[in-house]
Design an enzyme around this catalytic site. Structure first.
Site, PDB file in Angstrom:
ATOM      1  N   TYR A 173       0.844  -1.346  -0.046  1.00 48.43           N
ATOM      2  CA  TYR A 173       0.019  -0.040  -0.084  1.00 48.43           C
ATOM      3  C   TYR A 173       0.813   1.409   0.081  1.00 48.43           C
ATOM      4  CZ  TYR A 173      -2.954   3.537   1.752  1.00 48.43           C
ATOM      5  OH  TYR A 173      -3.715   4.638   1.998  1.00 48.43           O
ATOM      6  N   ASP A 222      -0.032  -7.372   7.524  1.00 45.91           N
ATOM      7  CA  ASP A 222      -1.085  -6.598   7.242  1.00 45.91           C
ATOM      8  C   ASP A 222      -2.271  -7.532   6.689  1.00 45.91           C
ATOM      9  OD1 ASP A 222      -2.990  -5.077   6.172  1.00 45.91           O
ATOM     10  OD2 ASP A 222      -1.704  -3.408   5.530  1.00 45.91           O
TER      11      ASP A 222
END
Length: 384
Positions: free
Chosen positions: A97, A169
């Protein structure tokens, strides 16, 4: 307790009223019964009963011993990076990300932390890049947006053999489909804004560790108490509400996503489809070995950048918007939106380019979603 039961009932202790939902405790401070006596709650930044109920539920879902409900997903990433000190080395995946990259490159690198980006799918490469200064391996799996799958078990073994931590994550799958702590990770974090909330109305992050009494948990507790990135009581209540439908939402989204991914491959405007639920995905077997579902995220490429950009203006049902995991389907243009700050060399190495679109499949009728994508892609291709 099975996931569905934990999601619906959470950890609320039934009081004299018999209320099924946890109360919202909108109190900044709490009265003490007497000197050196406490109800367990002193000041809202440190602990709040509504937030405690959410944290207990998250810990149960993740298979951990202690969880923290935070103000955003980036607040959770920040806490992980804050565990590092000057001179520490951190391994990050190439496909990641953009906000996490920005935090690493533009904020924490100024404190003398060395961040190195590698292809986390290559276990031998990861092993070869470990140093005595390596403090942390940070992963996303599936990755955002190219859907790379990382071997959580293998990387946990590598990290622990070198005295490092593994943080995962888990935003793209949620604990309903994947539990990194049970696979060896030391920390699991989520952007709770996404699937955990699922209604696009709360900004939230979560962080969970396996052992509530560990030194790691104590260090994170100190950071949380000192920095104050906690979730508000009202947002904590909304998250508890949302978790009650987590299982039914993500399973329906997964079902629709597989249908759409298979269908996208039949369209003349589409050149590549990336979805971990497709049996010819390069890491399909690995994903199946460490997850119980494939989620609702699809990335796909069209023939030209012009088509990718034009399709966004022709959507009728699907929203052109950032974020993911909600009941509404969203289409995102990663190279400009979520990954604008991604270094050019990583864009080249991962294959993320200006022809890539990322679809978060919501709860709309799957045939309606296909119809909207078909008409938008057709118009975009004609215009391009």
């Amino acid at each position: 307790m099975k996931d569905f039961s934990a999601e619906v009932h959470g950890c609320h202790t039934y009081d004299a009223t018999g209320a099924l939902t946890t109360p919202v405790y909108l109190s900044a401070t709490f009265r003490h019964p007497a000197f050196r006596r406490s109800t367990g709650y002193d000041y809202g930044r440190v602990a709040n009963p509504t937030r405690t109920a959410l944290e207990q539920t998250i810990a149960l879902l993740e298979g951990g011993g202690r969880a923290w409900a935070l103000s955003s997903g980036m607040a959770a990433v920040n806490l992980v990076f804050a565990l590092c000190r000057a001179g520490d080395h951190v391994l990050l995946p190439e496909d990641l990300y953009g906000g996490t990259m920005r935090l690493a490159n533009e904020i924490y690198s100024r404190y003398g932390i060395d961040f190195e980006y590698i292809d986390m799918r290559d276990i031998a490469l990861a092993r070869s890049r470990m140093r005595k200064e390596t403090k942390l391996i940070f992963i996303e799996t599936p990755s955002n947006p190219m859907m790379f799958v990382t071997d959580i078990r293998a990387l946990a073994e590598i990290a622990h053999a070198h005295g490092a931590l593994l943080a995962a994550d888990n935003t793209f799958l949620s604990p309903h489909f994947q539990k990194p702590l049970e696979l060896g990770a030391d920390i699991v974090l989520e952007s709770g804004t996404k699937y955990l909330c699922g209604h696009n109305d709360v900004i939230c992050g979560t962080l969970t560790v396996r052992d509530a009494d560990s030194d790691l948990a104590k260090e994170i507790e100190l950071l949380v108490k000192s920095e104050g990135p906690n979730l508000s009581p009202m947002d904590s209540w909304l998250m508890l509400r949302s978790l009650k439908t987590l299982g039914v939402r993500v399973e329906r989204q997964e079902e629709s996503a597989l249908t759409i991914a298979q269908w996208l491959r039949t369209l003349p405007e589409v050149t590549d489809v990336y979805y971990v639920g497709l049996s010819d995905h390069p890491q399909y077997a690995l994903h199946q070995s460490q997850s119980t579902g494939c989620g609702g995220m699809i990335s796909f490429k069209v023939k030209t950048p012009e088509t990718a950009q034009n399709v966004l203006a022709h959507l009728k049902l699907i929203a052109f918007a950032e974020s993911l995991g909600g009941v509404e389907s969203l289409l995102t243009y990663p190279i400009v939106q979520t990954h604008a700050e991604m270094p050019r060399d990583l864009i080249t190495r991962t294959g993320l380019d200006d022809r890539l679109l990322r679809l978060s499949v919501g709860l709309e009728d799957v045939e309606d979603l296909k119809e909207d994508l078909a008409q938008a892609l057709k118009k975009a291709a004609q215009k391009g």
